[in-house]
Enzyme design. Sequence first.
Site, PDB file in Angstrom:
ATOM      1  N   TYR A   1     -14.426  -4.965   2.917  1.00  0.00           N
ATOM      2  CA  TYR A   1     -13.051  -5.338   2.606  1.00  0.00           C
ATOM      3  C   TYR A   1     -12.787  -6.702   3.217  1.00  0.00           C
ATOM      4  CZ  TYR A   1      -8.015  -5.724   2.500  1.00  0.00           C
ATOM      5  OH  TYR A   1      -6.743  -6.190   2.287  1.00  0.00           O
TER       6      TYR A   1
ATOM      7  N   TYR B   1       0.820  -1.220   0.000  1.00  0.00           N
ATOM      8  CA  TYR B   1       0.000   0.000   0.000  1.00  0.00           C
ATOM      9  C   TYR B   1       0.853   1.269   0.000  1.00  0.00           C
ATOM     10  CZ  TYR B   1      -4.297  -2.632   0.540  1.00  0.00           C
ATOM     11  OH  TYR B   1      -5.361  -3.460   0.308  1.00  0.00           O
TER      12      TYR B   1
HETATM   13  C1  LIG Z   1      -7.359  -7.230   7.187  1.00  0.00           C
HETATM   14  C2  LIG Z   1      -8.609  -7.912   6.820  1.00  0.00           C
HETATM   15  C3  LIG Z   1      -8.605  -9.041   5.983  1.00  0.00           C
HETATM   16  C4  LIG Z   1      -7.356  -9.528   5.310  1.00  0.00           C
HETATM   17  O1  LIG Z   1      -6.426 -10.026   6.213  1.00  0.00           O
HETATM   18  P1  LIG Z   1      -4.890 -10.143   5.773  1.00  0.00           P
HETATM   19  O2  LIG Z   1      -4.254 -10.895   6.884  1.00  0.00           O
HETATM   20  O3  LIG Z   1      -4.390  -8.731   5.663  1.00  0.00           O
HETATM   21  O4  LIG Z   1      -4.840 -10.863   4.480  1.00  0.00           O
HETATM   22  C5  LIG Z   1      -9.800  -9.678   5.754  1.00  0.00           C
HETATM   23  N1  LIG Z   1     -10.950  -9.252   6.316  1.00  0.00           N
HETATM   24  C6  LIG Z   1     -10.989  -8.179   7.117  1.00  0.00           C
HETATM   25  C7  LIG Z   1     -12.284  -7.779   7.728  1.00  0.00           C
HETATM   26  C8  LIG Z   1      -9.830  -7.454   7.390  1.00  0.00           C
HETATM   27  O5  LIG Z   1      -9.881  -6.352   8.141  1.00  0.00           O
END
Ligand SMILES: *Cc1c(COP(=O)(O)O)cnc(C)c1O
Length: 436
Positions: free
Chosen positions: A158, A17
């Site tokens: 997300y 990022y």
């Molecule tokens: C951060 C996040 C993910 C992804 O997790 P990573 O370990 O960064 O791949 C998935 N779902 C939610 C709700 C998140 O906040």
Amino acid sequence: MSSSLSDRDQQVIWHPYTQHKNMLPPIPITKGEGTLLFDENNNSYIDAISSWWVNVHGHAHPYIAQKIYEQAKKLEHVIFTGFTHEPAVSLAERLLKILPGNFSRIFYSDNGSTAVEVAIKMAIQFWSQQADAGDQKSANDNHHVKYRHRILAFRNSYHGDTFGAMSVSERGVFTLPFHDHLFEVIFIDTPTKANFGHIKSVIDLYANEIACFIYEPLLQAAGGMLMHEAEMLDELLTEIKSKNIICIADEVMTGFYRTGKFFASEYLQNKADIICLSKGLTGGTMALGVTAASQKIFDAFLSDDRTKTFFHGHSFTANPIACASALASLDLIEKEDCVLRINNMVKKNKEFIAGFAIHHSPSNIKNHRQLGTIIAFEIISGNDSYLNNISATITKQAMQNGIYIRPLGNTVYIMPPYCITDEQLNKLYDFLMAIG
Ligand SMILES: *Cc1c(COP(=O)(O)O)cnc(C)c1O
């Protein structure tokens, strides 16, 4: 003279990022202790966002470090098909006891995105195997059996950065170059009294085709710390469950007390069929993902037909050191003083946000809000976008004050580790109060 770590970094590293053109030199962090991060010159910064939402008990916690060391000396890793080990089984047993809902199996992976991939694949394959079982004749007649294949998700969601996780996430700046390669998803808004009828009509339209619904309960974090009402989500889940749709709670971020309860799903009557965990799972020390499934989901994969196997696994599935750190973190969470400290932070946050409203209205701040250990608001400056430049400015100001925060565009938030002292918390509040 040898070049600095920051200079060496800029020769060889590609950061997440991060726009590398004209980027600020990265700050070498040499040490962490409690909520504090220390740079090369021994300046300290309160890690007010728990290092991207993972840290729970503070940095370099001696108890977790000890458990990791002990495990590393005993068994660092072993293939997880055909073999098992104590940390994986103990962690599964402990998680199944505390998870919100009727879960009976733990599937391990190594991060939040993979925990989500696993969940989606379980749900899709579940329905494909139902179709095979219930509709053998048409399965023979048609090469392509029609089974529930659609996926329902929230706008502004997300769920991670891998392709499946991106597909079920909001189509936005993070996913823009990949839109042609993401699978189709039905997006609905988070429910309110006003939009509920419309959401219901969308679900009704596709009800028999929807395999699963994936949601971040109560808090859409990366989407901009957006909060929605437990009561309305519960009504929506009732509706969705009545259509036999598999519910996937993505608690990768909300797990482990961020929202004030062990899991955000505890605010809801309706529990998920599949739940995803990562981030705080190991106290923020090791990479580990968990996808827990109900008996019903697991049973659909039991068959004499070997094609019905769940063909998914990662090299580091159930890494013993990661499992040991998760067990150590659970030990610390289950100590009485941890929950007391969380409750104290929640109470102080509530008081702060009430005072904040008085101090800042009317002003250039809007939507101040709080959920458990999280406080968020928007700065009215330019547009409401992740690309808003105000973020870098605020981070710089904060660092000068011995605080590390990293706003999501113009959304400023704090989400500190639970070991934060009252004095450190007050320092964060003073900084937030002075914004605007
Ligand atoms: C951060 C996040 C993910 C992804 O997790 P990573 O370990 O960064 O791949 C998935 N779902 C939610 C709700 C998140 O906040």
